[in-house]
Structures are given as C-alpha cells and as structure tokens.
Design a protein around this motif. Structure first.
Motif, PDB file in Angstrom:
ATOM      1  N   UNK A  23      -1.529  12.458   3.351  1.00 44.61           N
ATOM      2  CA  UNK A  23      -2.304  12.012   4.512  1.00 44.61           C
ATOM      3  C   UNK A  23      -2.590  10.516   4.427  1.00 44.61           C
ATOM      4  N   UNK A  24      -2.907  10.038   3.243  1.00 44.90           N
ATOM      5  CA  UNK A  24      -3.147   8.600   3.051  1.00 44.90           C
ATOM      6  C   UNK A  24      -1.881   7.807   3.346  1.00 44.90           C
ATOM      7  N   UNK A  25      -0.761   8.283   2.848  1.00 41.89           N
ATOM      8  CA  UNK A  25       0.519   7.617   3.086  1.00 41.89           C
ATOM      9  C   UNK A  25       0.832   7.597   4.583  1.00 41.89           C
ATOM     10  N   UNK A  26       0.634   8.723   5.232  1.00 43.46           N
ATOM     11  CA  UNK A  26       0.902   8.835   6.669  1.00 43.46           C
ATOM     12  C   UNK A  26      -0.013   7.899   7.467  1.00 43.46           C
ATOM     13  N   UNK A  62       0.829  -1.208   0.000  1.00 39.45           N
ATOM     14  CA  UNK A  62       0.000   0.000   0.000  1.00 39.45           C
ATOM     15  C   UNK A  62       0.864   1.260   0.000  1.00 39.45           C
ATOM     16  N   UNK A  63       1.922   1.266   0.800  1.00 32.43           N
ATOM     17  CA  UNK A  63       2.804   2.438   0.824  1.00 32.43           C
ATOM     18  C   UNK A  63       3.454   2.668  -0.537  1.00 32.43           C
ATOM     19  N   UNK A  64       3.881   1.601  -1.160  1.00 26.30           N
ATOM     20  CA  UNK A  64       4.517   1.724  -2.479  1.00 26.30           C
ATOM     21  C   UNK A  64       3.519   2.256  -3.513  1.00 26.30           C
ATOM     22  N   UNK A  65       2.282   1.728  -3.489  1.00 27.66           N
ATOM     23  CA  UNK A  65       1.287   2.153  -4.470  1.00 27.66           C
ATOM     24  C   UNK A  65       0.824   3.588  -4.228  1.00 27.66           C
ATOM     25  N   UNK A  66       0.650   3.955  -2.960  1.00 24.32           N
ATOM     26  CA  UNK A  66       0.215   5.326  -2.652  1.00 24.32           C
ATOM     27  C   UNK A  66       1.302   6.323  -3.039  1.00 24.32           C
ATOM     28  N   UNK A  93      -6.071  -1.521   2.108  1.00 24.70           N
ATOM     29  CA  UNK A  93      -5.087  -1.879   3.132  1.00 24.70           C
ATOM     30  C   UNK A  93      -5.766  -2.106   4.486  1.00 24.70           C
ATOM     31  N   UNK A  94      -6.754  -1.285   4.811  1.00 24.36           N
ATOM     32  CA  UNK A  94      -7.481  -1.458   6.073  1.00 24.36           C
ATOM     33  C   UNK A  94      -8.232  -2.786   6.084  1.00 24.36           C
ATOM     34  N   UNK A 137      -3.598  10.671  -7.763  1.00 24.22           N
ATOM     35  CA  UNK A 137      -4.993  11.062  -7.564  1.00 24.22           C
ATOM     36  C   UNK A 137      -5.422  10.693  -6.149  1.00 24.22           C
ATOM     37  N   UNK A 138      -5.961  11.637  -5.384  1.00 22.98           N
ATOM     38  CA  UNK A 138      -6.383  11.357  -4.009  1.00 22.98           C
ATOM     39  C   UNK A 138      -7.487  10.302  -3.936  1.00 22.98           C
ATOM     40  N   UNK A 139      -8.380  10.256  -4.909  1.00 22.06           N
ATOM     41  CA  UNK A 139      -9.462   9.263  -4.880  1.00 22.06           C
ATOM     42  C   UNK A 139      -8.897   7.843  -4.952  1.00 22.06           C
ATOM     43  N   UNK A 140      -7.889   7.657  -5.771  1.00 17.63           N
ATOM     44  CA  UNK A 140      -7.252   6.335  -5.855  1.00 17.63           C
ATOM     45  C   UNK A 140      -6.469   6.038  -4.581  1.00 17.63           C
ATOM     46  N   UNK A 141      -5.863   7.060  -3.980  1.00 16.93           N
ATOM     47  CA  UNK A 141      -5.096   6.857  -2.754  1.00 16.93           C
ATOM     48  C   UNK A 141      -5.993   6.440  -1.599  1.00 16.93           C
ATOM     49  N   UNK A 142      -7.174   7.069  -1.474  1.00 15.40           N
ATOM     50  CA  UNK A 142      -8.087   6.698  -0.376  1.00 15.40           C
ATOM     51  C   UNK A 142      -8.656   5.299  -0.612  1.00 15.40           C
TER      52      UNK A 142
END
Length: 157
Positions: free
Chosen positions: A138-141, A61-65, A81-82, A70-75
């Motif tokens: 924020x998603x990465x964090x 997930x970290x690598x992909x984010x 991942x969750x 695009x934030x929509x893809x990141x969320x």
C-alpha cells in the motif's frame, strides 16, 4: 563586289561567368533558424533535467520501500516522500486518522483509512501483523500514484 571576311566580326572575348554564390556569410533567415533550433534543443534539455530532479524523491522512495520489510519503516518513508512534495506546515502536523485521510485524499482508491487499526498496531506494538507485506505494498502504491501531486482546481464556495 564585296567579300566577307573575318575582320568584320567584332573581336569578342570568351564569356567569363561570375563565381558561384557562397554559403558564407549566411543570410539572416538561416541564423534565425539556427537560433530557434538551438533554443528548442536547450529547452528540451532543461525540461528533462527539471523533470528528473522533480522525480528523484519519488524514485528514491519507491526503491527504499521496495527493499523494506517493516511496515512502520515503509510508512515513515511515505511521510518523508510526502514532505518533499507537499508543504511542511501541512504534513508535519498530521497524525493518526488525519494522516491516513490525507494519504487517501491523494489517490483514487482508499488504502489507509480502511486499515487504520492495522497501521496503529504496526506502529505502536512489537507484535508482527499478518498482513505486513500488504501494508508495505500500500505504501509503494501510494508513492507511485500520488507523487508528484497533480494540480487540482480549488473549490470556491
């Protein structure tokens, strides 16, 4: 008078020493020590493999984010991942404010509830948002801090 002669000495053979003790067969203490060392080595290897397997979704997930723009893809990657770490029944039904509250409960400082309006704009409109890189960060964090989840004591009340 008597004369001493060599014949009065007892005829002794040269001293013959026993063979030096051999290492084999080993005593039971050595076998026990070898067994304990083997068990410790195998346990360490097993723990390392299990940890690597447990951390694989987080690393992916970290690598992909990190490669996402695009934030929509990141969320969406955050949700996937969750789902790897939390029960599906708990995560799958969350949307909107409930989803953002869940995300903020897993980390020390809130990142998602304060930016709920931006997230909704990113998810449901085609116009780009000015702080899209910050939302991706924020998603990465969140993935970095919240996964895998820490064991928490349940409040009995």
């Amino acid at each position: 008078m008597t004369t001493t002669s060599d014949s009065s000495l007892l005829p002794l053979k040269a001293m013959q020493l026993p063979d030096a003790p051999s290492w084999l067969p080993l005593a039971w203490g050595w076998w026990a020590s070898a067994g304990v060392i083997l068990v410790v080595i195998l346990s360490v290897i097993l723990i390392i493999k299990l940890r690597k397997k447990r951390m694989a979704p987080k690393k992916a997930a970290l690598r992909l984010i990190q490669n996402e723009n695009r934030p929509a893809a990141a969320i969406e990657l955050v949700r996937q991942a969750a789902l790897c770490y939390f029960p599906r029944e708990e995560i799958a039904q969350l949307t909107g404010a409930g989803w953002y509250q869940f995300l903020d409960q897993q980390i020390a400082s809130p990142l998602f509830v304060n930016n709920a309006d931006e997230w909704q704009a990113v998810l449901y409109s085609k116009t780009p948002v000015s702080n899209s890189q910050q939302l991706i960060e924020h998603c990465y964090q969140w993935v970095d801090e919240a996964l895998p989840p820490k064991k928490r004591s349940k409040n009995i009340g």
